[in-house]
Design an enzyme around this catalytic site. Structure first.
Site, PDB file in Angstrom:
ATOM      1  N   GLY A   1      -1.892 -59.924   7.895  1.00 14.22           N
ATOM      2  CA  GLY A   1      -3.010 -60.425   8.687  1.00 14.22           C
ATOM      3  C   GLY A   1      -4.347 -60.341   7.981  1.00 14.22           C
ATOM      4  CG  ASN A   2      -4.711 -58.004   4.416  1.00 14.56           C
ATOM      5  OD1 ASN A   2      -3.511 -58.039   4.676  1.00 14.56           O
ATOM      6  ND2 ASN A   2      -5.158 -58.041   3.181  1.00 14.56           N
TER       7      ASN A   2
ATOM      8  CE  LYS B   1       4.709 -60.417  14.938  1.00 17.52           C
ATOM      9  NZ  LYS B   1       4.750 -59.644  13.680  1.00 17.52           N
TER      10      LYS B   1
ATOM     11  CE  LYS C   1       2.590 -55.708   5.879  1.00 12.46           C
ATOM     12  NZ  LYS C   1       2.553 -55.981   7.312  1.00 12.46           N
TER      13      LYS C   1
ATOM     14  CE  LYS D   1       3.381 -61.239   7.560  1.00 14.08           C
ATOM     15  NZ  LYS D   1       3.106 -60.074   6.686  1.00 14.08           N
TER      16      LYS D   1
END
Length: 307
Positions: A9-10, A123, A265, A207
């Site tokens: 997102g960053n 989510k 992740k 994602k």
């Protein structure tokens, strides 16, 4: 090497920044400069990205209409995939001096209608709120909400990705040397009917999980999960916290990492590394150094292996 680079997102919007096109464009430009180094180093590149804040904003906008006029999450996912893909595509072209073809592909991802996630939304999408405001909005709109750090956000179902039916198109583009932007926001969630046809479903796919599946299906050499943290940390949040540089998937799965942020992740990176690929986690600006084993965290079957 064929690399799948997943932008956190960053890369699009830092926490606390306004959800404006200008803010996102500035961040995407920075991301493109880092990713262009991978291409300049001779690697093939596929780019994926998140869409949580953007799809949440569109859902908020849709709430201004009559319930039957609001678009479902799969359509909103397609809209954000086009919007974000356009920005990344243009900034990648600029960063590469317009000497490489770059294309965005809206990507469908099949999920299982029996996935338990549909009964347990987890989510995060949309902006952050103070708890009282989040509870008020949830009561009015029928949302599910959950704590995200010291703030609160809407949560929606996040079923596991099972299949990427657009793989043929992706491979055609890669065979022509195209830098491909795809599987935006985890892909557009769809169900496969009994007759083989597909239809959209109300969900947002993780994602990182979708990126791991994509990397596996493409037989990529490396999966880079790029964020605003320099590495995975052992004993995160404690005085003894220390960066983890190289680990096996089995070792990585034993790490105590934050479930809502780094956890997905690490799990996605482990899943891809189990297939024999190289997984890297770290800062966006360190993408090439992570691949070369000079920054971030590498997860491989052979933890001494250097990319």
């Amino acid at each position: 090497m064929l690399i799948v680079a997943a932008l956190g997102g960053n890369a699009l919007l830092k926490r606390g920044e306004p959800l404006t096109a200008e803010a996102q464009r500035t961040n995407v430009r920075t991301a493109a400069k880092s990713l262009a180094k991978l291409v300049r180093a001779g690697h093939q590149l596929v780019i994926t990205h998140g869409n949580g804040p953007q799809v949440g904003l569109l859902a908020l906008q849709g709430a201004a209409y009559k319930p039957e006029e609001a678009y479902p999450l799969d359509v909103l996912g397609a809209e954000t995939g086009g919007m974000i893909g356009y920005m990344i595509e243009q900034e990648m072209e600029n960063a590469l001096g317009h000497d490489r073809p770059v294309a965005t592909l809206l990507t469908q991802v099949v999920v299982d209608r029996a996935d338990p996630a549909f009964k347990n939304p987890t989510k995060f999408i949309g902006p952050v709120y103070e708890k009282a405001e989040a509870e008020s909005r949830a009561a009015a709109a029928g949302w599910h909400i959950a704590a995200d750090g010291d703030k609160w956000r809407r949560v929606v179902p996040s079923p596991a990705p099972k299949e990427i039916p657009d793989m043929r198109v992706l491979k055609l583009l890669l065979n022509q040397g195209v830098v491909v932007i795809c599987t935006g926001g985890g892909g557009i969630p769809v169900l496969r009917r009994n007759d083989g046809s597909m239809t959209g479903v109300e969900a947002v796919i993780d994602k990182d999980a979708a990126s791991a599946l994509l990397a596996h299906e493409l037989k990529a050499d490396a999966l880079l999960l790029l964020t605003d943290v320099d590495a995975v940390y052992r004993d995160f949040g404690t005085p003894t916290a220390a960066p983890v540089r190289k680990v096996t998937p089995a070792q990585a799965r034993t790490l105590d990492v934050p479930a809502g942020s780094m956890g997905p992740k690490v799990m996605a990176a482990c899943d891809f590394a189990d297939s024999g690929g190289i997984s890297g986690i770290g800062r966006l600006e360190d993408a090439l150094d992570i691949l070369n084993g000079h920054a971030g965290t590498l997860i491989t079957k052979d933890a001494t292996k250097n990319a």
